[in-house]
Scaffold this active site. Structure first.
Site, mmCIF file in Angstrom:
data_model
loop_
_atom_site.group_PDB
_atom_site.id
_atom_site.type_symbol
_atom_site.label_atom_id
_atom_site.label_comp_id
_atom_site.label_asym_id
_atom_site.label_seq_id
_atom_site.Cartn_x
_atom_site.Cartn_y
_atom_site.Cartn_z
ATOM 1 N N ARG A 150 25.533 3.604 130.742
ATOM 2 C CA ARG A 150 24.666 2.410 130.640
ATOM 3 C C ARG A 150 23.234 2.740 130.197
ATOM 4 N NH1 ARG A 150 26.086 2.850 136.105
ATOM 5 N NH2 ARG A 150 24.501 3.838 137.401
ATOM 6 N N ASP A 151 22.477 1.688 129.988
ATOM 7 C CA ASP A 151 21.035 1.736 129.707
ATOM 8 C C ASP A 151 20.713 2.264 128.299
ATOM 9 O OD1 ASP A 151 21.095 1.066 132.398
ATOM 10 O OD2 ASP A 151 20.590 3.079 133.085
ATOM 11 N N GLU A 169 20.422 8.030 134.691
ATOM 12 C CA GLU A 169 20.163 6.637 134.326
ATOM 13 C C GLU A 169 18.978 6.566 133.368
ATOM 14 O OE1 GLU A 169 21.819 3.855 137.789
ATOM 15 O OE2 GLU A 169 19.939 4.764 138.363
ATOM 16 N N TYR A 215 22.597 -5.504 132.365
ATOM 17 C CA TYR A 215 21.893 -4.322 132.876
ATOM 18 C C TYR A 215 20.873 -3.798 131.856
ATOM 19 C CZ TYR A 215 24.368 -3.593 137.333
ATOM 20 O OH TYR A 215 24.813 -3.671 138.610
ATOM 21 N N SER A 216 20.233 -2.708 132.216
ATOM 22 C CA SER A 216 19.058 -2.248 131.460
ATOM 23 C C SER A 216 19.343 -1.917 130.005
ATOM 24 C CB SER A 216 18.465 -1.023 132.143
ATOM 25 O OG SER A 216 17.794 -1.440 133.293
ATOM 26 N N GLN A 238 14.676 -6.191 134.837
ATOM 27 C CA GLN A 238 15.896 -6.451 135.598
ATOM 28 C C GLN A 238 15.539 -7.380 136.739
ATOM 29 O OE1 GLN A 238 19.407 -4.699 135.399
ATOM 30 N NE2 GLN A 238 18.501 -5.385 133.486
ATOM 31 N N LEU A 249 13.027 -7.424 141.506
ATOM 32 C CA LEU A 249 12.777 -6.854 140.178
ATOM 33 C C LEU A 249 13.119 -5.376 140.238
ATOM 34 C CD1 LEU A 249 9.541 -7.116 138.036
ATOM 35 C CD2 LEU A 249 10.121 -4.926 139.095
ATOM 36 N N ASN A 250 13.781 -4.866 139.187
ATOM 37 C CA ASN A 250 13.818 -3.404 139.053
ATOM 38 C C ASN A 250 13.414 -2.963 137.653
ATOM 39 O OD1 ASN A 250 16.723 -4.442 139.130
ATOM 40 N ND2 ASN A 250 17.214 -2.364 138.527
ATOM 41 N N ASP A 251 14.245 -2.283 136.914
ATOM 42 C CA ASP A 251 13.779 -1.561 135.718
ATOM 43 C C ASP A 251 13.026 -2.406 134.677
ATOM 44 O OD1 ASP A 251 15.666 -0.047 137.006
ATOM 45 O OD2 ASP A 251 17.020 0.119 135.326
HETATM 46 C C1 FRU Z 1 18.453 1.826 137.329
HETATM 47 C C2 FRU Z 1 19.693 0.959 137.161
HETATM 48 C C3 FRU Z 1 20.281 1.078 135.776
HETATM 49 C C4 FRU Z 1 21.010 -0.218 135.616
HETATM 50 C C5 FRU Z 1 20.100 -1.188 136.333
HETATM 51 C C6 FRU Z 1 20.795 -2.299 137.047
HETATM 52 O O1 FRU Z 1 17.619 1.382 138.344
HETATM 53 O O2 FRU Z 1 20.650 1.268 138.136
HETATM 54 O O3 FRU Z 1 21.080 2.218 135.570
HETATM 55 O O4 FRU Z 1 21.189 -0.573 134.280
HETATM 56 O O5 FRU Z 1 19.360 -0.418 137.266
HETATM 57 O O6 FRU Z 1 19.865 -3.205 137.543
#
Ligand code: FRU
Length: 482
Positions: free
Chosen positions: A161-162, A220, A102-103, A59, A41-43
Site C-alpha cells: 500500500r501507500d 509503510e 488508504y494513503s 487520512q 486524522l492520520n497520514d
Molecule cells: C500508516 C497507514 C498506511 C495506510 C493508512 C491507513 O499510518 O497504516 O499504511 O495506508 O495508514 O489509514
C-alpha cells in the site's frame, strides 16, 4: 458521484455538524496545525502544489476516533500558513476501496491532478485485498475515480500500500510499501509510460540489504526523491526493536541516502536515520514546490502508540499534522527547517540578550505562553546541563558532558514521565514551536527535530530556564503566534 459516495459524504458532514461545538470547546484544539474537524486524522496524502495552490489531503475517519474505512479529507493553501478546509476528496464508496481509501500521493499530468491511493478491501473473514487506484481532477478540488491501475504483484502479501508517484527522465515511477512472502518490509518499485499501465521492477535492494533483511516486517508510506545528486528513500518501518536511544516509538520513520539504479531497482545507500527524535511522528510525505523546495508533512501520531489514551478523544477528535518542514541535504544527512512562510505567524516579538542562566530557575515576565515560538541561541557555557521547562509538562535538557539532548514529558497514557533522546555534539540553537497541545523543537537549524503532543493545563503558561553546575549565556527570543 454514485449514491454510495453521496451518502457517505453527507454522513461525514453530519458528524462534523453534530460534534462541532464539542470539538471546538477543547482547549487542546491546536491553533496553527491542521486537524480533522471531527474524528481521527492520520497520514498526510497527496501533498502537491498544483496551479500555484498547495494541497494537502489526509487520512480521515469522520465517524469515530479509531481507525476505520478512511476518507481523504482536504486542505488547501496559497502560502503554507493559511489553509481552507475543502470538500471531501475521496470516500470509500466503491468495491475496490470499500474498507478505506488508504494513503497515497498526487502528481500533475496533462494539466490534471492525479491521485494514486490504496483501495483497502476486506472480505467477510477479514482477509485483506489491496488495489492501487487512480482518481483525477481538473481543478484540484473535485475528483473522479478511475478505478484500479495496479493489482497485487507476485511476491508480496496483501500488505502492499501507500503508492508514491513521481517522474524521472520521461518515465513515471511508483514506490509502494510492501511485505515480502517471508514477511520482511520492502519498498516495491514500479514504472509506467502513461500512469495507467504499470510494470513491477521488484523491491529496492542495496548495499545494506544484508542488514536490511531483518529491518522490520512491513514498510509503510515510502517516498523517494532526489536531493543534490543523491536519492533519499523515506520509509516508515514496522517491527524494529529499540536500540538505546533509537527506535523507541512503536513504529519508526526515517530515511536512507544513496544512489538508485532505476533499471535494476538497486540502491547503494547508507544507514537508516530517524527523521524525528520525539514521540509522535509518522508516515511523512514530501513534494517539491514551485520554488524548488522539498517540503514534508508528517502525521503527529504513531499507529498503536497509546492512540486510544489521547485526552482529546473525549472531545471527539484525535491527532494532527506536524508543521511543514523544508528538507535540505548536507552530506548524508537531512536537515529539516520550518519554511520561511511560518514567520508570518509571529506577533509581539521580545528579545533578551546576554541572559545568564544558572542553578536558580528563572523565567521572564514576557517569555511565556501556550501558542508561541521560542528561539534560544547559546552564546557561552560553563555548565554541565541546560534545561528549559515548558508549562510544567515537558522539559528539554542538554547534557554538555554526555552530549545528549533529551525531551522529557509527563506521559498522557501512564503515570510519571517518559523521554526521548539523541546524541548531539554541540547545542547552538533551539527553535521551539509550541501550540496548545504540541511541541516541535528544531535543533541547530534543523540538524535534529523533536516532535511531541503534550497536554498542559490551560492556566500554566510558564517557561523556566536553568543550568546546572555553572552558567550558560544565551539570547532568548519569543513571539506569540497567530
Ligand atoms: C500508516 C497507514 C498506511 C495506510 C493508512 C491507513 O499510518 O497504516 O499504511 O495506508 O495508514 O489509514
Amino acid at each position: 458521484m454514485t449514491n454510495k459516495d453521496l451518502q457517505l459524504r453527507s454522513q461525514a458532514y453530519e458528524e462534523v455538524e453534530k460534534y462541532k461545538d464539542q470539538v471546538e470547546s477543547d482547549y487542546h484544539r491546536l491553533q496553527y496545525h491542521l486537524m480533522a474537524p471531527v474524528g481521527l486524522l492520520n497520514d498526510p496524502n497527496g501533498f502537491i502544489q498544483f496551479k500555484g495552490v498547495y494541497h494537502l489531503f489526509y487520512q480521515w475517519n469522520p465517524f469515530n476516533t479509531g481507525h476505520g474505512a478512511k476518507f481523504w479529507g482536504h486542505y488547501a493553501s496559497s502560502d503554507l500558513v493559511n489553509w481552507t478546509h475543502d470538500e471531501i476528496a475521496l470516500t470509500p464508496s466503491d468495491w475496490f476501496d470499500k474498507n478505506g481509501c488508504y494513503s497515497g500521493s498526487a502528481v500533475e499530468a496533462d494539466g490534471k491532478m492525479k491521485l494514486f491511493y490504496t483501495g483497502n478491501v476486506k472480505d467477510e473473514e477479514g482477509n485483506r485485498e489491496t488495489y492501487q487506484c487512480l482518481a483525477e481532477s481538473e481543478d484540484g478540488f473535485h475528483f473522479e475515480k478511475k478505478g484500479v491501475v495496479v493489482n497485487l504483484p507476485e511476491g508480496y502479501t496483501p500488505h502492499f500500500r501507500d503508492p508514491k508517484v513521481w517522474q524521472h527522465e520521461g518515465l513515471w515511477y511508483m514506490i509502494v510499501g510492501a511485505q515480502s512472502m517471508d514477511l520482511q518490509g520492502k519498498a516495491a518499485l514500479l514504472s509506467s509510460k502513461d500512469l495507467n499501465d504499470w510494470r513491477c521492477l521488484g523491491d529496492i535492494t542495496g548495499s545494506h540489504s544484508e542488514q536490511l533483511g531483518d529491518f522490520g516486517y512491513m514498510w509503510e508510506c515510502p517516498d523517494l526523491f532526489r536531493l543534490e545528486d543523491k536519492e533519499v528513500l523515506v520509509v516508515s518501518p514496522q517491527g524494529l526493536e529499540p536500540e538505546g536511544m533509537l527506535y523507541n516509538n512503536v513504529y519508526q520513520s526515517g530515511y536512507f541516502v544513496g544512489k538508485l539504479n532505476y533499471e535494476t531497482a538497486k540502491m547503494e545507500h547508507g544507514e537508516f536515520i530517524e527523521l524525528d527524535r520525539g514521540f509522535e511522528f509518522y508516515a511523512p510525505q514530501t513534494t517539491v514546490d514551485e520554488k524548488g523546495r522539498r517540503l514534508m508533512f508528517a502525521w503527529m501520531g504513531v499507529p498503536d502508540q497509546d492512540e486510544d489514551k489521547q485526552p482529546t478523544i473525549e472531545y471527539k477528535w484525535v491527532h494532527a499534522m506536524t508543521l511543514p518542514r523544508e528538507l535540505v541535504l548536507k552530506g548524508e544527512k537531512l536537515y529539516q527547517k520550518p519554511p520561511e512562510e511560518l514567520k508570518q505567524l509571529r506577533k509581539n516579538g521580545v528579545i533578551h540578550t546576554g541572559v545568564e542562566i544558572s542553578e536558580e530557575s528563572i523565567s521572564f515576565a514576557d517569555v511565556n505562553g501556550d501558542v508561541v515560538e521560542l528561539v534560544v541561541e547559546m552564546k557561552d557555557h560553563a555548565a554541565e546541563s541546560f534545561e528549559i521547562s515548558i508549562r510544567n509538562e515537558a522539559r528539554l535538557i542538554y547534557d554538555f558532558n554526555e552530549q545528549t539532548l533529551t525531551l522529557e514529558r509527563n506521559s498522557y497514557a501512564k503515570q510519571g514521565t517518559e523521554k526521548r533522546q539523541c546524541q548531539l555534539s554541540e547545542l547552538k540553537e533551539l527553535r521551539i514551536f509550541l501550540d496548545t497541545s504540541s511541541i516541535e523543537v528544531f535543533v541547530n537549524e534543523g540538524e535534529e527535530v523533536f516532535t511531541a503532543r503534550i497536554f498542559p493545563s490551560q492556566n500554566d503558561k510558564e517557561l523556566l530556564f536553568k543550568a546546572e553546575n555553572g552558567t550558560t549565556i544565551c539570547t532568548v527570543k519569543k513571539w506569540d503566534l497567530l
